[in-house]
Scaffold this active site. Structure first.
Site, short mmCIF file in Angstrom:
data_model
loop_
_atom_site.label_atom_id
_atom_site.label_comp_id
_atom_site.label_asym_id
_atom_site.label_seq_id
_atom_site.Cartn_x
_atom_site.Cartn_y
_atom_site.Cartn_z
CD GLU A 192 -2.97 -1.32 2.17
OE1 GLU A 192 -2.79 -0.66 3.20
OE2 GLU A 192 -3.92 -2.09 2.01
CD GLU A 305 -4.12 -6.42 1.43
OE1 GLU A 305 -5.04 -5.72 1.91
OE2 GLU A 305 -2.95 -6.35 1.83
#
Ligand code: NAG
Ligand code: NAG
Ligand code: NAG
Ligand code: NAG
Length: 957
Positions: A192, A305
């Site tokens: 991220e 994800e």
């Protein structure tokens, strides 16, 4: 990712074969070898395309290596072909320069063996930074002082810190790469970290972030990672690290582009997401296709994800929020992703586990159940079963690995309230019609016919059965020209759950919700017949020139139809479909359908193996259970279940039926053996509050400067991490002389933290905790009788440390930012200050004196430092006393009891401790089981009362 010579050659060959309509896409590899390749359609491993269907679990959240096989078998049994692991740097590194990949769960290499045996590919995500709702986002505590810079950049101090960890873990993982006979096929560096651009739209590079990613990429490669790297983009807007999007080659790109998305809130507290997701959860679906085509058109659409559940924050509902992402959510959202041409998806989490010890970051408590398909107690519920229906379909639908979107809209059906996304395999022209409510937030019943174009012409289907139904929150994938083994389904309005071709013509499992109808057209079939009717009605076999169209309605149970060409069709309603399993007879993660069998009945089928003429099944059941295996009886003359032989009879339609008799032990009988926790011992757990307490061996807190970018208001620096204490409760003892009348304290412990203060043994105040305040302050008066106007006074501050924040908050300190004495005429200066401070945290600080339990297990409470929580501790001279009696004054007490267990052999039992306490109780309780911290109960801010403890932590004998 570089184009290799072989890839180009392949391209030229493909050009001549394919029709002009099919766009040519480059075939990529990582520039090191061709074992893992990919293109616009899908990932290709050892030359074979695969729909990557992955679930995430964290070995460090289940610190009993013997249990990993249980979780991974459940992942495999659900139909996944991949598992993803984050590693947690802080779990492996108690101090700068020290790494542990050896002791207890710190040695995770058995995961590779288990995954290989089961046939699961592995996506490995070592960090260095992971987020994961864990303390400091996976960074070690020692990294959070400021001495290593602001982190996640190319600062040489930070680089020097992560390099040993990253090199070592890359070596360990690299040994198990698919290129070396293992199953690890992707390696995620960073997480991220959508920082490639300072402005993504104009592709303005962030050179610092790029330099950092290039360091990570280089480190992975030099340490033996010869599989593709990926990154997991935090949202649709960051467009980072994609070779495709990086048209100016600014650098830092990983081999594959990955995206993450949580369409229905990552938290059980939906208010945490309203700014990003709007009012939730309302089943709003998102457009990912456009984003993937913009960010990475020559790559598979890959969710590194995708939401599997949600974490439960401190103020969240007891037991989590599984209903926010329950079976119907799984049904709609995962089908939607298939409609968006996604061919690689990692579900976060498939098994959440437990934030034992100090693993949690401040917003979450002990549970990391995550409302995942496999619960924290390792139990399987409807969410798991619903997921399984789709997983087996993906396994059967090999044609999904090479599709384009052939259209979308409301014109494919005769009902404008139904929206259809059409995928078409560019080679076989198999089509997938993903249908859902046009307004996915609606829960209406929508009936429709679908217009399918097939190799045998176009049809409005169903032609004979009653219309297809979308009943509330539901999506259905209808098919045309679908290959079921060697046979073709011209179309189907019933969903296909599974296809198995083990030594026979295909056995196809169709499913519909109970009472619904379906229709499928089998090419080349003749004379269908009903071999078993359990709840079936309105069955029609309509012979055509090209095959048989079967229409049916299916009530509770499952029915079996047979066709002249040998095809077996099983028609199951949803409840019956939930009881079907498709164990594999191979450890090939691609799962050729001829090495699968179908088994119906038990709660779980873990494994199947054929040895000679014996079929050996393993699995779980808890009551008398029918067991039906779709396998020719000639092929299997002996059957065992968990090693026990079973007698069986053959059915006329190619299955064998046995019975599992109810086990001797039931939940009630095992519950009856559980001891009542009635005999407790107690000891004072806070002698440090007394002025007479000897703290000469404590760490002197005397720093007059700090590297932390958030400097304190008063000195010395009272930030625990700077003194080597990174987890759990922290004790500060400040000394002063003179007639102060009070103290002002500002204590930082993270959101929901609390603290208490004592002067010379007398409690002067507490802060009980607030879910939105990371620091709290108070002005506390010294009771006249407590303060000594001559001689030395001792102030004890006991603070609960909730762990470190994530992302840009990693450096937020834990400690006392302001300690100012008041009164005595001196004000804040004038000689009236603390003469010294000492600090104490977990025993040994960074020395990791208990390497099996590791550096995060304990904090600095007296009991924790002296090992009162350990099983061998002798409490013989302690007083009798129970936590249920409680105590009225401010302090800390430690209670011990012995819990004798006699759990019978052969039963898998999940136990939990229940810690009550009314909401207004001003207490913080920690639960230790055999030395492991497995619970933190704070009724003031949290609702978790049930604390599961894994077997292996509990001694069941
Ligand atoms: C880790 O465990 C495996 C067995 O699962 C063992 O072979 C290996 O030596 C261990 N590694 C370390 C570093 O202790
Ligand atoms: C970090 O990256 C920036 C941008 O490329 C560069 O200017 C700087 O010198 C780098 N720092 C180090 C320590 O390499
Ligand atoms: C560039 O990346 C660095 C490292 O992550 C970050 O600290 C910085 O804020 C970024 N700069 C901009 C302008 O976004
Ligand atoms: C969906 O349909 C619209 C309207 O026909 C079209 O413009 C769009 O490109 C389609 N999107 C995809 C991804 O097929």
């Amino acid at each position: 990712m570089r184009f290799s010579i072989t890839s180009l050659l392949v391209l030229f060959q493909l050009c001549s074969v394919f029709t002009a309509a099919q766009q040519q896409w480059p075939l990529h590899n990582d520039g090191q070898n061709d074992v893992v390749q990919w293109d616009h359609y899908s990932v290709i491993i050892n030359g074979e395309r695969i729909f990557i269907w992955s679930g995430e679990m964290h070995y460090w959240r289940i610190p009993v290596p013997e249990l990993w096989v249980d979780v991974l078998q459940k992942v495999k049994a659900a139909g996944f072909n991949c598992v993803s692991f984050y590693a947690h740097w802080g779990f492996h590194s108690p101090s700068d320069g020290k790494l542990d990949f050896e002791n207890g769960a710190h040695n995770f290499t058995s995961l590779f063996t288990i995954a290989k045996d089961l046939g699961l590919y592995i996506l490995f995500r070592p960090g260095p930074y992971i987020n994961a709702e864990t303390t400091a986002g996976g960074f070690p505590g020692w990294l959070t002082t400021g001495d290593y810079g602001t982190l996640r950049n190319n600062d040489t101090r930070y680089t020097a810190a992560w390099t040993p960890y990253f090199d070592r873990i890359s070596e360990i993982v690299g040994e198990h790469a698919v290129t070396r006979g293992g199953n690890v096929f992707l390696y995620q560096i960073e997480n991220e970290y959508g920082e490639q651009w300072t402005d993504a739209a104009t592709r303005t590079p962030n050179e610092t972030a790029i330099a950092y990613m290039e360091l990570l990429e280089a480190a992975a490669n030099r340490s033996g990672i010869n599989i593709p790297t990926i990154h997991n983009n935090p949202n649709l807007g960051t467009l980072s690290w994609s070779m495709d999007y990086d048209i100016n080659h600014v650098g830092g790109d990983t081999d594959l582009y990955g995206l993450d998305h949580y369409p229905s809130c990552w938290s059980c507290n939906l208010e945490e997401c309203t700014s990003v997701n709007g009012a939730l959860p309302d089943f709003t679906l998102f457009d990912y296709y456009t984003n993937f085509q913009e960010a990475a058109p020559t790559q598979p659409s890959f969710f590194a994800e995708f939401q599997g559940g949600a974490y439960n924050p401190w103020n969240g509902p007891a037991g989590g929020c599984v209903s926010n992402t329950g079976p119907s959510w799984v049904n709609v959202f995962y089908r939607h992703n298939i409609g968006q041409k996604v061919t690689a998806q990692n579900i976060y989490m498939v098994f959440g586990g437990t934030n034992w010890g100090g693993l949690a970051f401040p917003s979450v408590g002990t549970s990391y159940d995550y409302s995942a398909p496999i619960s924290e107690s390792r139990l399987l519920g409807d969410k798991y079963s619903e997921l399984k229906l789709l997983s087996y379909f993906i396994r059967a639908a090999k044609e999904l690995t090479m599709v384009e979107r052939a259209g979308n809209g409301t014109n494919f059906t005769n009902n404008a309230a139904v929206f259809t996304q059409v995928l078409e395999n560019v080679q076989t022209h198999a089509r997938f019609y993903v249908t859902v409510h046009t307004n996915s937030t609606l829960e209406t019943q929508e009936h429709f016919k679908l217009n399918v174009s097939t190799s045998l012409g176009t049809f409005m289907v169903p032609q004979y059965a009653t219309n297809v139904l979308l009943n509330g929150r539901q999506s259905k994938i209808l098919l045309s020209d679908f290959s079921a083994g060697s046979q073709k389904i011209v179309y189907s309005t019933a969903e296909v759950m599974a296809v198995s071709t083990f030594e026979t013509s295909p056995t196809i499992v169709f499913w519909v919700p109970t009472g619904e109808s379906g229709e499928f057209y089998l090419e080349g079939a003749q004379h269908g017949s009903v071999m078993k009717c359990q709840g079936c009605s309105s069955v029609g076999f309509h012979q055509t020139q090209h095959g048989v169209i079967t229409s049916f309605t299916q009530g509770a149970g499952f029915s079996v139809f047979k066709y002249g060409n040998g095809v077996t069709a099983i028609i199951a309603d949803r409840t019956a479909a939930y009881t079907f399993w498709q164990p594999t007879l191979t450890n090939d993660p691609h799962v050729p359908l001829n090495s699968t069998i179908l088994v119906a009945g038990p709660h779980l089928i873990r494994t199947a193996e054929i040895d000679g003429d014996t079929l050996a099944l393993t699995g779980d059941y808890n009551t008398t259970t029918p067991l039906e295996v779709f396998i020719p009886s000639t092929r299997c003359t002996h059957l065992t279940f968990n090693g026990n032989p079973l007698s069986f009879h053959a059915t006329p339609y190619g299955s064998i039926i046995a019975h599992l008799t109810a086990p001797a032990h039931t939940i009630a009988s095992i519950n009856a053996t559980l001891p009542i926790l009635s005999t407790w011992k107690v000891a004072d757990g806070l002698p440090e509050r007394l002025a007479t307490y000897n703290d000469t061996n404590w760490v002197l807190a005397n720093h007059t400067r700090t590297s932390n970018p958030n400097p304190p208001a008063t000195y010395p620096v009272l930030y625990a991490d700077e003194y080597g204490f990174h987890t759990g409760p922290i004790l500060w003892r400040g000394r002063f002389s003179g007639a102060a009348t009070g103290v002002f304290l500002n204590v930082i412990g993270g959101t929901s933290s609390g603290w208490s203060a004592w002067l010379n043994g007398v409690w002067i105040g507490s802060s009980y905790g607030n879910v939105s305040l990371a620091a709290t302050n108070a002005t506390l008066d010294f009771p006249g009788a407590a303060v000594k106007s001559t001689g030395e006074n001792v102030l004890l501050v006991l603070q609960d440390n909730m762990g470190h924040d994530e992302t840009t908050g990693v450096l937020n300190p834990r400690g006392i930012a302001n300690a100012t004495l008041i009164g005595g005429g001196g004000g804040n200066g004038a000689g009236l200050g603390f003469s010294s401070w000492r600090v104490q945290g977990n025993a040994g600080g960074e020395k990791d004196i208990d390497p099996v339990r590791g550096p995060l297990n304990e904090g600095g409470l007296h009991a924790e430092r002296l090992g009162w929580h350990l099983p061998g501790f002798d409490d013989g001279d302690w007083a009798v006393g129970s936590p249920e009696e409680g105590f009225g004054e401010a302090g800390a007490r430690f209670y011990r009891t012995v819990v004798p267990l006699r759990i019978p052999e052969g039963v898998d039992v999940s136990l939990a401790f229940e810690l009550g306490g009314a909401r207004e109780s001003r207490l913080r309780a920690q639960l230790y089981v055999n030395g492991y911290q497995f619970g933190k109960r704070i009724p003031w801010v949290g609702n978790q009362v049930e604390f599961p403890v894994f077997p292996g932590i509990l001694n069941y004998k």
